[in-house]
Design a protein around this motif. Structure first.
Motif, mmCIF file in Angstrom:
data_model
loop_
_atom_site.group_PDB
_atom_site.id
_atom_site.type_symbol
_atom_site.label_atom_id
_atom_site.label_comp_id
_atom_site.label_asym_id
_atom_site.label_seq_id
_atom_site.Cartn_x
_atom_site.Cartn_y
_atom_site.Cartn_z
ATOM 1 N N ASN A 46 36.702 36.733 30.816
ATOM 2 C CA ASN A 46 35.745 36.211 31.790
ATOM 3 C C ASN A 46 34.316 37.039 31.768
ATOM 4 O O ASN A 46 33.308 36.592 32.010
ATOM 5 C CB ASN A 46 36.532 36.438 33.290
ATOM 6 C CG ASN A 46 35.857 35.388 34.204
ATOM 7 O OD1 ASN A 46 35.050 34.534 33.922
ATOM 8 N ND2 ASN A 46 36.105 35.599 35.272
ATOM 9 N N TYR A 85 23.714 42.971 38.878
ATOM 10 C CA TYR A 85 25.146 42.918 38.828
ATOM 11 C C TYR A 85 25.868 44.017 39.542
ATOM 12 O O TYR A 85 26.945 44.240 39.808
ATOM 13 C CB TYR A 85 25.729 42.732 37.150
ATOM 14 C CG TYR A 85 25.966 41.354 36.899
ATOM 15 C CD1 TYR A 85 27.033 40.550 37.384
ATOM 16 C CD2 TYR A 85 24.705 40.779 36.238
ATOM 17 C CE1 TYR A 85 26.920 39.326 37.054
ATOM 18 C CE2 TYR A 85 24.757 39.551 36.053
ATOM 19 C CZ TYR A 85 26.150 38.708 36.297
ATOM 20 O OH TYR A 85 26.183 37.423 36.011
ATOM 21 N N ALA A 93 31.456 41.075 45.060
ATOM 22 C CA ALA A 93 32.366 40.512 44.018
ATOM 23 C C ALA A 93 33.830 40.429 44.477
ATOM 24 O O ALA A 93 34.178 39.273 44.435
ATOM 25 C CB ALA A 93 32.466 41.709 42.873
ATOM 26 N N ARG A 97 35.539 36.519 45.463
ATOM 27 C CA ARG A 97 36.738 36.093 45.314
ATOM 28 C C ARG A 97 37.873 35.786 46.061
ATOM 29 O O ARG A 97 38.552 34.771 45.871
ATOM 30 C CB ARG A 97 37.370 36.772 44.038
ATOM 31 C CG ARG A 97 38.560 36.776 43.398
ATOM 32 C CD ARG A 97 38.752 35.269 42.885
ATOM 33 N NE ARG A 97 40.209 34.726 42.641
ATOM 34 C CZ ARG A 97 40.694 34.106 43.402
ATOM 35 N NH1 ARG A 97 40.152 33.854 44.572
ATOM 36 N NH2 ARG A 97 41.853 33.681 43.010
ATOM 37 N N ARG A 257 31.365 31.690 38.686
ATOM 38 C CA ARG A 257 32.330 32.415 37.653
ATOM 39 C C ARG A 257 33.193 33.294 38.434
ATOM 40 O O ARG A 257 34.391 33.496 37.797
ATOM 41 C CB ARG A 257 31.436 33.485 36.749
ATOM 42 C CG ARG A 257 31.088 32.512 35.694
ATOM 43 C CD ARG A 257 31.958 32.745 34.230
ATOM 44 N NE ARG A 257 31.769 31.554 33.608
ATOM 45 C CZ ARG A 257 32.767 31.206 32.941
ATOM 46 N NH1 ARG A 257 34.290 31.394 33.156
ATOM 47 N NH2 ARG A 257 32.853 29.826 32.373
ATOM 48 N N TYR A 258 33.181 33.878 39.634
ATOM 49 C CA TYR A 258 33.894 34.521 40.228
ATOM 50 C C TYR A 258 35.124 34.336 40.727
ATOM 51 O O TYR A 258 36.335 34.575 40.912
ATOM 52 C CB TYR A 258 33.023 35.372 41.269
ATOM 53 C CG TYR A 258 32.380 36.602 40.695
ATOM 54 C CD1 TYR A 258 33.170 37.709 40.859
ATOM 55 C CD2 TYR A 258 31.304 36.256 40.186
ATOM 56 C CE1 TYR A 258 32.264 38.915 40.019
ATOM 57 C CE2 TYR A 258 30.649 37.339 39.413
ATOM 58 C CZ TYR A 258 31.386 38.507 39.578
ATOM 59 O OH TYR A 258 30.767 39.499 38.741
ATOM 60 N N TYR A 259 35.285 32.629 41.008
ATOM 61 C CA TYR A 259 36.410 31.725 41.696
ATOM 62 C C TYR A 259 37.318 31.791 40.056
ATOM 63 O O TYR A 259 38.353 31.428 40.378
ATOM 64 C CB TYR A 259 35.972 30.751 42.023
ATOM 65 C CG TYR A 259 34.757 30.958 43.276
ATOM 66 C CD1 TYR A 259 35.352 31.330 44.234
ATOM 67 C CD2 TYR A 259 33.633 30.272 42.921
ATOM 68 C CE1 TYR A 259 34.275 31.619 45.256
ATOM 69 C CE2 TYR A 259 32.663 30.079 43.942
ATOM 70 C CZ TYR A 259 32.991 30.954 44.986
ATOM 71 O OH TYR A 259 31.986 31.180 45.953
ATOM 72 N N ASN A 261 38.410 34.311 38.432
ATOM 73 C CA ASN A 261 39.132 35.443 38.345
ATOM 74 C C ASN A 261 40.746 35.339 39.052
ATOM 75 O O ASN A 261 40.555 34.601 40.173
ATOM 76 C CB ASN A 261 38.608 36.693 39.114
ATOM 77 C CG ASN A 261 37.564 37.146 38.041
ATOM 78 O OD1 ASN A 261 37.594 37.740 37.175
ATOM 79 N ND2 ASN A 261 36.336 37.147 38.732
ATOM 80 N N ALA A 267 38.074 40.599 39.736
ATOM 81 C CA ALA A 267 36.625 40.471 39.705
ATOM 82 C C ALA A 267 35.903 41.452 39.819
ATOM 83 O O ALA A 267 34.818 41.467 39.246
ATOM 84 C CB ALA A 267 36.458 39.619 41.247
ATOM 85 N N ARG A 268 36.356 42.637 40.399
ATOM 86 C CA ARG A 268 35.476 44.021 40.371
ATOM 87 C C ARG A 268 35.570 44.447 38.922
ATOM 88 O O ARG A 268 34.510 44.892 38.348
ATOM 89 C CB ARG A 268 36.032 44.954 41.083
ATOM 90 C CG ARG A 268 35.780 44.837 42.555
ATOM 91 C CD ARG A 268 35.989 46.152 43.192
ATOM 92 N NE ARG A 268 36.155 45.977 44.728
ATOM 93 C CZ ARG A 268 37.339 45.912 45.303
ATOM 94 N NH1 ARG A 268 38.611 46.461 44.453
ATOM 95 N NH2 ARG A 268 37.432 46.044 46.433
ATOM 96 N N THR A 270 35.962 42.725 36.009
ATOM 97 C CA THR A 270 35.036 41.934 35.434
ATOM 98 C C THR A 270 33.870 42.069 35.353
ATOM 99 O O THR A 270 33.109 42.394 34.515
ATOM 100 C CB THR A 270 35.191 40.413 35.862
ATOM 101 O OG1 THR A 270 36.753 39.823 35.755
ATOM 102 C CG2 THR A 270 34.358 39.273 35.074
ATOM 103 N N THR A 271 33.253 42.572 36.782
ATOM 104 C CA THR A 271 31.829 42.841 36.837
ATOM 105 C C THR A 271 31.415 44.194 36.101
ATOM 106 O O THR A 271 30.342 44.355 35.569
ATOM 107 C CB THR A 271 31.760 43.025 38.273
ATOM 108 O OG1 THR A 271 32.091 42.002 39.009
ATOM 109 C CG2 THR A 271 30.004 42.718 38.548
#
Lengths: 512, 127
Positions: A46, A85, A93, A97, A257-259, A261, A267-268, A270-271
């Protein structure tokens, strides 16, 4: 100028993109696959996909050219695009999600329970998306013109066409693989050539980029990280910071894009990986700018600095190796146009599919996937027509303004909606209108006129420093004045946004 | 006849008082929106917001201060380290690891807070 390597590069990127898209198609079956890849994408894949989507032509081509002309002050762009970001990570983030919604409009409706806020958000998402897509398509036209000698309209039609085929056939599931591939392609396309170019530079005795004689700005102005070094430059720098730091979280293609995860924790993470990937990439474009000051003075003199990344290998390394490296950077630039446009097409198309093409017309309505496809077509065709009809608006300028609008509208909505129970639908609408109108007026004014010397012009050129606080204050004050309008289920919503998923709690009606 | 006296054992019958509350995890307090549940939720939010604020403060001091520093002392841009101008070194290289470190510390503390919260509310209170 030999055009064969460039043509081969563009053709290869196109084929690879369509092939990976078709391969991913085998996994796309349900509406959920199309919109959010069924929420099963792991952090590393992701994060590569987010990186691939985020690094647009402005990053790949724009920064190097700006650094060449104006120096260190332009490095605030990549710094801000990365720091955005970090702000997104620490403020929105995981809750974003956990809100369990597809789009920004869904988030607004779930949090505030108001159709009106939803409609307003949809309008703003579509406008930001189009403002961002327009320069991508125009930039594609310019790139194909300068590398292949194709007419200007060819690139502006080719890119939307490939994007549309890919998105409409495979949706989010297949696009995730395409985007991840394109991040690594873009990184390679800048990394390999710069290694060769640095070796050539060292071989030439390593002339210092700052001290070299240039037809551009003086060495001192080039090294100073403030526009002009006066109070207006200070304002412009800080306003750019506000726009980029706070605007990232409000960009439609970033948020969607966050949805994908699986949960808030992912989500965290990934960031965090995104921060690493962007930091890695953004080390490279300024190096092209610095070498350009030594080797590409002709571009400064002729004002064609936008093509610096494409031209530099040819200028420094004559012969077949130079042609090969040029082909590689052309491939990267083309990937940049494709990936950002695809991400925006998905995000805007998803919103349009829910709120416009998915609505019943004369008693009949399209199915979920058909509505999404129709929405994507609408999302791509409108800016494509605008790109053909309007004069060149400049990639970095239009993208910078899109950030300012996102920071002035969705940033206050997300931050207050996630962290403050007192937000009301009336307050949200007031804040969105104030922030959107303020930054929107600045966009129209800036695209219509040339920047002047006065403070009024400077304030409109970079509106974020005043429009973002204005939006925050309006949203806060109007919400305080309408306490009876606080949604009744705000407790459930807060539980849903902030508690870790492994704890079994009543989280209210989930929207899946 | 035994040499040692067996240790005294206290024998008691089952309590005749009815139990006041059935055994249940604390998280039910949050579902029922009691004042205690509200307290759990608010403390989670406050703790998470504190981590966010600290990270943003680090961002503000570490990167947000740079323009004003160079505005007040433009001579700093003439300073060279390793042959590179100081602003270039800061904006071109140093900021990215800095952002990753701030982000990494945030993720660690936010995850720890969530784990603590889960432990807290999964505790079953027995009367």
């Amino acid at each position: 100028m030999n055009q064969a390597p460039g043509i081969v590069a563009v053709a290869l990127v196109t084929i690879a993109t369509l092939a990976i898209g078709t391969w991913g198609l085998r996994f796309s079956r349900t509406t959920s696959d199309f919109l959010v890849a069924s929420r099963t994408v792991g952090p590393r894949l992701n994060a590569s996909a987010i990186g691939g989507e985020y690094l647009s032509a402005a990053s790949f081509l724009g920064i190097a050219g700006l650094v060449l002309v104006r120096g260190t002050e332009m490095m605030w762009y990549p710094v801000g695009w990365t720091a955005g970001y970090l702000v997104l990570l620490v403020l929105v983030a995981a809750p974003l999600r956990r809100s369990g919604a597809y789009t920004l409009s869904d988030f607004a409706e779930a949090r505030l329970g108001s159709r009106r806020v939803r409609v307003l958000c949809t309008v703003i998402v579509v406008l930001i998306g189009w403002l961002y897509l327009l320069p991508q398509f125009q930039g594609a036209g310019i790139t194909l013109q300068s590398t292949l000698g194709a007419p200007r309209w060819a690139g502006a039609v080719l890119v939307p066409l490939i994007v549309l085929i890919n998105v409409v056939s495979g949706g989010m599931r297949s696009i995730t693989f395409v985007q991840a591939f394109q991040y690594w392609l873009k990184l390679t396309a800048l990394l390999l050539p710069i290694i060769v170019l640095l070796i050539v530079w060292v071989g030439d005795g390593g002339p210092h980029p700052v001290d070299v004689a240039s037809s551009g700005v003086s060495p001192r102005a080039w090294a100073l990280p403030l526009a002009g070094g006066d109070a207006q430059g200070l304002y412009l720098t800080y306003s750019l910071m506000v726009a980029t730091f706070l605007g990232t979280m409000g960009l439609p293609h970033v948020v969607v894009r966050y949805y994908t995860n699986p949960d808030g924790r992912a989500a965290r993470r990934t960031t965090l990986v995104v921060l690493v990937l962007l930091g890695l990439f953004y080390l490279l474009p300024p190096l092209y700018g610095a070498l350009g000051r030594v080797y590409a003075d002709t571009l400064v003199a002729s004002g064609r600095t936008d093509v610096l990344v494409l031209e530099l290998p040819r200028l420094m390394v004559p012969g077949p190796l130079g042609e090969l490296l040029t082909a590689l950077v052309t491939a990267g630039a083309f990937a940049a146009f494709l990936s950002t446009s695809s991400g925006l097409a998905i995000a805007v198309g998803g919103v349009l599919g829910q709120d416009v093409t998915g609505r019943p017309v004369r008693g009949r309505r399209l199915s979920g996937i058909a509505a999404f496809r129709a929405g994507c077509a609408l999302a791509v065709i409108v800016p494509c027509l605008l790109a053909l009809l309007l004069p060149d608006v400049g990639v970095a300028r239009a993208v910078g303004l899109a950030f300012a609008v996102a920071a002035s509208t969705f940033c206050p909505l997300l931050v207050l909606g996630i962290w403050w129970r007192g937000l009301t639908p009336v307050g949200a609408i007031a804040g969105l209108v104030v922030g959107g109108a303020g930054s929107g007026a600045a966009v129209i004014w800036t695209l219509g006129t040339l920047p002047g010397p006065g403070w009024a012009s400077v304030l409109l050129q970079q509106p974020a420093a005043w429009s973002v606080p204005a939006a925050f204050l309006t949203m806060w004050a109007v919400s305080l004045a309408t306490p009876s309008k606080v949604p009744r289920d705000v407790h459930r919503t807060m539980v849903r946004l902030h508690t870790p998923e492994q704890v079994t709690l009543e989280r209210g009606p989930r929207r899946v | 006849m035994s040499e040692r006296t067996p240790p005294r054992v206290r024998v008691s019958g089952p309590s005749r008082r009815p139990t006041l509350r059935p055994a249940r995890p604390r998280r039910r307090q949050i579902d029922d929106e009691t004042r205690l549940g509200e307290l759990y939720l608010r403390s989670l939010l406050r703790e998470q917001l504190r981590h966010s604020a600290l990270s943003l403060l680090a961002l503000l001091l570490g990167i947000g201060s740079l323009p004003i520093v160079f505005y007040l002392a433009p001579g700093l841009s003439d300073v060279r380290l390793l042959g590179m101008p100081l602003p270039w070194l800061l904006l071109g290289f140093a900021v990215y690891p800095f952002l990753v470190v701030v982000g990494w510390r945030y993720v660690r503390s936010a995850e720890r807070t969530e784990a603590d919260f889960a432990d807290l509310v999964e505790t079953v209170d027995r009367p």
